[in-house]
Structure formats: C-alpha cells, structure tokens
Design a protein around this motif. Structure first.
Motif, PDB file in Angstrom:
ATOM      1  N   ARG A 105      -3.674  -0.392  12.114  1.00  0.00           N
ATOM      2  CA  ARG A 105      -2.391  -0.807  11.478  1.00  0.00           C
ATOM      3  C   ARG A 105      -2.315  -2.145  11.254  1.00  0.00           C
ATOM      4  N   ARG A 106      -2.387  -2.756  12.385  1.00  0.00           N
ATOM      5  CA  ARG A 106      -2.043  -4.399  12.564  1.00  0.00           C
ATOM      6  C   ARG A 106      -3.225  -4.946  11.564  1.00  0.00           C
ATOM      7  N   TRP A 107      -4.368  -4.448  11.699  1.00  0.00           N
ATOM      8  CA  TRP A 107      -5.458  -5.248  10.956  1.00  0.00           C
ATOM      9  C   TRP A 107      -5.184  -5.267   9.311  1.00  0.00           C
ATOM     10  N   ALA A 108      -4.729  -3.831   8.926  1.00  0.00           N
ATOM     11  CA  ALA A 108      -4.600  -3.688   7.623  1.00  0.00           C
ATOM     12  C   ALA A 108      -3.241  -4.560   7.145  1.00  0.00           C
ATOM     13  N   THR A 109      -2.295  -4.689   8.091  1.00  0.00           N
ATOM     14  CA  THR A 109      -1.230  -5.489   7.557  1.00  0.00           C
ATOM     15  C   THR A 109      -1.733  -7.121   7.437  1.00  0.00           C
ATOM     16  N   PHE A 120      -6.919  -5.665  -5.692  1.00  0.00           N
ATOM     17  CA  PHE A 120      -7.200  -4.234  -5.295  1.00  0.00           C
ATOM     18  C   PHE A 120      -6.014  -3.465  -5.203  1.00  0.00           C
ATOM     19  N   GLY A 121      -5.952  -2.230  -5.054  1.00  0.00           N
ATOM     20  CA  GLY A 121      -4.796  -1.422  -4.718  1.00  0.00           C
ATOM     21  C   GLY A 121      -4.498  -1.569  -3.162  1.00  0.00           C
ATOM     22  N   PRO A 122      -3.473  -0.675  -2.826  1.00  0.00           N
ATOM     23  CA  PRO A 122      -2.914  -0.742  -1.376  1.00  0.00           C
ATOM     24  C   PRO A 122      -3.827  -0.457  -0.449  1.00  0.00           C
ATOM     25  N   CYS A 123      -3.645  -0.626   0.882  1.00  0.00           N
ATOM     26  CA  CYS A 123      -4.310  -0.385   2.083  1.00  0.00           C
ATOM     27  C   CYS A 123      -3.410   0.446   2.814  1.00  0.00           C
ATOM     28  N   VAL A 124      -4.061   1.551   3.413  1.00  0.00           N
ATOM     29  CA  VAL A 124      -3.494   2.376   4.389  1.00  0.00           C
ATOM     30  C   VAL A 124      -4.377   2.444   5.559  1.00  0.00           C
ATOM     31  N   ALA A 125      -3.604   2.561   6.586  1.00  0.00           N
ATOM     32  CA  ALA A 125      -4.215   2.716   7.957  1.00  0.00           C
ATOM     33  C   ALA A 125      -3.842   3.965   8.476  1.00  0.00           C
ATOM     34  N   ASP A 126      -5.076   5.000   8.736  1.00  0.00           N
ATOM     35  CA  ASP A 126      -4.488   6.433   8.829  1.00  0.00           C
ATOM     36  C   ASP A 126      -5.636   6.853  10.073  1.00  0.00           C
ATOM     37  N   ARG A 127      -5.025   7.137  11.010  1.00  0.00           N
ATOM     38  CA  ARG A 127      -5.781   7.605  12.550  1.00  0.00           C
ATOM     39  C   ARG A 127      -6.808   6.586  12.953  1.00  0.00           C
ATOM     40  N   GLY A 128      -6.432   5.346  12.763  1.00  0.00           N
ATOM     41  CA  GLY A 128      -7.605   4.358  13.393  1.00  0.00           C
ATOM     42  C   GLY A 128      -8.646   3.888  12.168  1.00  0.00           C
ATOM     43  N   VAL A 129      -8.279   4.511  10.969  1.00  0.00           N
ATOM     44  CA  VAL A 129      -9.354   3.933   9.820  1.00  0.00           C
ATOM     45  C   VAL A 129      -8.387   3.221   8.829  1.00  0.00           C
ATOM     46  N   VAL A 130      -8.909   2.330   8.365  1.00  0.00           N
ATOM     47  CA  VAL A 130      -8.405   1.277   7.336  1.00  0.00           C
ATOM     48  C   VAL A 130      -9.072   1.811   5.804  1.00  0.00           C
ATOM     49  N   VAL A 131      -8.355   2.318   4.838  1.00  0.00           N
ATOM     50  CA  VAL A 131      -8.859   2.730   3.609  1.00  0.00           C
ATOM     51  C   VAL A 131      -7.880   1.803   2.697  1.00  0.00           C
ATOM     52  N   GLN A 132      -8.581   1.628   1.579  1.00  0.00           N
ATOM     53  CA  GLN A 132      -8.135   0.729   0.225  1.00  0.00           C
ATOM     54  C   GLN A 132      -8.270   1.381  -1.232  1.00  0.00           C
ATOM     55  N   GLN A 133      -7.581   1.357  -1.986  1.00  0.00           N
ATOM     56  CA  GLN A 133      -7.902   1.947  -3.380  1.00  0.00           C
ATOM     57  C   GLN A 133      -8.576   0.936  -4.134  1.00  0.00           C
ATOM     58  N   ARG A 134      -9.626   1.253  -4.574  1.00  0.00           N
ATOM     59  CA  ARG A 134     -10.565   0.269  -5.323  1.00  0.00           C
ATOM     60  C   ARG A 134     -11.025   1.130  -6.654  1.00  0.00           C
ATOM     61  N   GLY A 135     -10.366   0.919  -7.732  1.00  0.00           N
ATOM     62  CA  GLY A 135     -10.582   1.775  -9.083  1.00  0.00           C
ATOM     63  C   GLY A 135     -10.554   3.304  -8.957  1.00  0.00           C
ATOM     64  N   ARG A 137     -10.734   4.951  -6.552  1.00  0.00           N
ATOM     65  CA  ARG A 137     -11.610   5.536  -5.472  1.00  0.00           C
ATOM     66  C   ARG A 137     -11.139   4.898  -4.073  1.00  0.00           C
ATOM     67  N   THR A 138     -11.519   5.772  -3.019  1.00  0.00           N
ATOM     68  CA  THR A 138     -11.016   5.339  -1.674  1.00  0.00           C
ATOM     69  C   THR A 138     -12.350   4.421  -1.095  1.00  0.00           C
ATOM     70  N   LEU A 139     -11.946   3.472  -0.315  1.00  0.00           N
ATOM     71  CA  LEU A 139     -13.142   2.531   0.287  1.00  0.00           C
ATOM     72  C   LEU A 139     -12.544   2.283   1.714  1.00  0.00           C
ATOM     73  N   VAL A 140     -13.463   2.942   2.618  1.00  0.00           N
ATOM     74  CA  VAL A 140     -13.160   2.383   3.962  1.00  0.00           C
ATOM     75  C   VAL A 140     -13.382   0.975   4.477  1.00  0.00           C
ATOM     76  N   LEU A 141     -12.310   0.161   4.739  1.00  0.00           N
ATOM     77  CA  LEU A 141     -12.532  -1.289   5.191  1.00  0.00           C
ATOM     78  C   LEU A 141     -12.872  -1.580   6.519  1.00  0.00           C
ATOM     79  N   ALA A 142     -12.098  -0.724   7.444  1.00  0.00           N
ATOM     80  CA  ALA A 142     -12.424  -0.979   8.956  1.00  0.00           C
ATOM     81  C   ALA A 142     -12.049   0.050   9.862  1.00  0.00           C
ATOM     82  N   VAL A 143     -12.320   0.082  10.866  1.00  0.00           N
ATOM     83  CA  VAL A 143     -11.934   1.106  11.942  1.00  0.00           C
ATOM     84  C   VAL A 143     -11.642   0.496  13.331  1.00  0.00           C
ATOM     85  N   GLY A 144     -10.469   0.855  13.862  1.00  0.00           N
ATOM     86  CA  GLY A 144     -10.025   0.116  15.026  1.00  0.00           C
ATOM     87  C   GLY A 144     -10.602   1.122  16.181  1.00  0.00           C
TER      88      GLY A 144
END
Length: 166
Positions: A105-109, A120-135, A137-144
């Motif tokens: 969540r801190r990384w996404a912020t 790009f679209g918004p980022c969401v941190a969910d259960r330790g995984v950061v995803v972002q909307q791109r076109g 579609r969901t793209l995984v950006l990072a994992v804590g």
C-alpha cells in the motif's frame, strides 16, 4: 639412532596433521557475510518469482477482474515461496516469506501518480499486490514481502517491495 629417527618421523606426522586441519573444509563453519548473502539470495528469488508471475498474467484480466488478477498472482507466487522456504535448510539457512499488505500500500501511494495528468489509470494495493489499470487491463506492478532469513548465527528480517515490471 632408532629413537632419534622415530622422533623425526613423529614430528613430521604432527606437522602434516596441523597442515591438514588448517586446510580442511567444514560445512558448519560460516563467515559473517553468509547471512547477508542468504538474505540477498532470498530477495533475488522473490524478485524473479514476482516478475515471472506478473509476466504470465499480463493482459489476462480486465480492470473489473483485478481481484481475480491479484488472487492468481498470489496463487502463482505461493508455490515459489514454499520452494524458497525449503531451498537451503540442509545448509543451515531457513527462509520464511509472506505477503506484506502495508508495504504494498505504501509503495502504491509513493509510486503511482494521481490526478488528471497521469498517463495510466489508478493503482490499487490488494492483499500485498499492487495492480494498475492500463487500457482497461490489469497490470501487476509490484508485490510486498516480509522475508526472514535464519541461520545458526543470526536472524535477518526485512520488508521488500519487488517491482514486477522494469
């Protein structure tokens, strides 16, 4: 004369024994840098696992399916975490790894810009995984992760967020 020869042979054997013991390798003897290397190895392994999981899922889920994308990412990483945890037990290194929601969540912020000028679209941190909307579609950006490395000398605990894309 025989006694003197026996003393010379005994001294030679003692010298050979001392040299052998100094050059011998003992698997249970570690240097201080091994613990740091084990932590770096564990972190690198998690980076590869994150990258591989995110690459396999690229473009597979729409933005409305992002919760499924997070679940699938975690499902693909979890067996790799179990492999890491068993990987070096015989050599005296025990790994424990888990997903870290707060770090993600801190990384996404910190790393996902907000506002009207973003690319790009918004980022969401969910259960330790950061995803972002791109076109759409969901793209995984990072994992804590929380990573604990335990050896016979010490325990090293670290929190890392590994980017999935470069």
């Amino acid at each position: 004369m025989v006694l003197l020869a026996g003393v010379v042979v005994a001294l030679a054997l003692v010298a050979m024994l001392v040299a052998y013991l100094q050059l011998g390798y003992h698997a249970d003897v570690r240097t201080a840098s091994v613990d740091g290397e084990a932590a770096a190895d564990g972190r690198s392994y998690l980076q590869r696992a994150t990258h591989d999981a995110s690459r396999a899922l690229r473009g597979e889920f729409t933005w409305s399916e992002r919760a499924r994308a997070v679940t699938e990412t975690r499902n693909r990483i979890q067996p790799r975490i179990r492999t890491l945890q068993r990987s070096r037990v015989e050599s005296g290194v025990a790994y424990t790894a888990a997903f870290n929601r707060t770090a993600a969540r801190r990384w996404a912020t910190a790393n996902c810009p907000s506002g009207p000028g973003r690319e790009f679209g918004p980022c969401v941190a969910d259960r330790g995984v950061v995803v972002q909307q791109r076109g759409e579609r969901t793209l995984v950006l990072a994992v804590g992760y929380d990573l604990t490395v335990t050896t016979d000398r010490e325990t090293v605990r670290l929190t890392a967020v590994t980017p999935a894309v470069e």
